[in-house]
Motif scaffolding. Structure first.
Motif: not given
Length: 218
Positions: A171-195
């Motif tokens: 999930h990402a939220r980006w304010a108008a004119g801003a240079d940063t994002l607000q981010v939330v990650e959700e995983v529904t099962e146990s895993c080792e995935a990463w970005v």
């Protein structure tokens, strides 16, 4: 009673999204101190909104140190969004002020799957950057949905699915004119995935930021 927003800790807030109460939904916000009307945009709620509601009205503020707003619900037509989006074969593009982002393209992918931010550019310059979701157990599909676009910002989610019930949501939220994002990650099962994010790719492969998903039990 007014909803008070203040910069009391000696720093300025620029292009900052402030969650409001449900009373502001579907309208605008009047600052009783200055008489200004501020736009309000209702977004799908994220954990940092601190609400039990499914949606959260927000307004966009610029505050100098010590400045205060006393906000009350008001009527007013929402202005057009300053953010522009455009579909492209290699992913949705978002233009927000000086910065443009290209998101992960929709589709079915061999591993590693494309990450949430495929590339960025500044002032219309060349695209740079690269990201991947690595250590997924199976081939994954991706789908990006813009959930809200308005005068205060843009919010979207990108979902990766694999196997029978594996889901990773960005999930990402980006304010108008801003240079940063607000981010939330959700995983529904146990895993080792990463970005994994390479901001200077393809010219350089130095990793600037890595953020994790779930972890296996134990």
């Amino acid at each position: 009673m007014a909803f008070v927003v203040s910069a009391d800790i000696g720093i300025a807030y620029e292009r900052h999204l402030v969650p409001l109460t449900p009373a502001f939904s579907g309208g605008a916000a009047l600052d009783q101190l200055s008489g200004r009307i501020l736009p309000v945009q209702t977004l799908p709620a994220l954990p940092f909104d601190r609400t039990s509601e499914a949606t959260a009205p927000v307004t966009l503020v610029d505050l100098k140190p010590g400045e205060r707003l006393d906000l009350v619900p008001a009527r007013g037509a929402a202005p057009a969004s300053p953010i522009r989006t455009g579909a492209a074969p290699d992913g949705l593009v978002i233009h927000n002020g000086r910065i443009s982002l290209r998101l992960a393209p929709d589709g079915l992918w061999n591993l590693p799957a494309p990450g949430p931010i495929a590339a960025f550019r500044l002032d219309g310059g060349p695209w740079t950057g690269e990201s991947h979701v690595v250590d997924l157990p199976f081939v994954a599909s991706t789908l990006t949905t813009v959930e809200s676009l308005g005068p205060c910002g843009i919010q979207w989610r990108t979902v990766w699915r694999w196997g029978c019930d594996g889901v990773f949501t960005f999930h990402a939220r980006w304010a108008a004119g801003a240079d940063t994002l607000q981010v939330v990650e959700e995983v529904t099962e146990s895993c080792e995935a990463w970005v994994e994010w390479f901001p200077l790719a393809p010219a350089a492969r130095a990793t600037a930021l890595v953020w994790g998903g779930g972890e296996r039990p134990g």
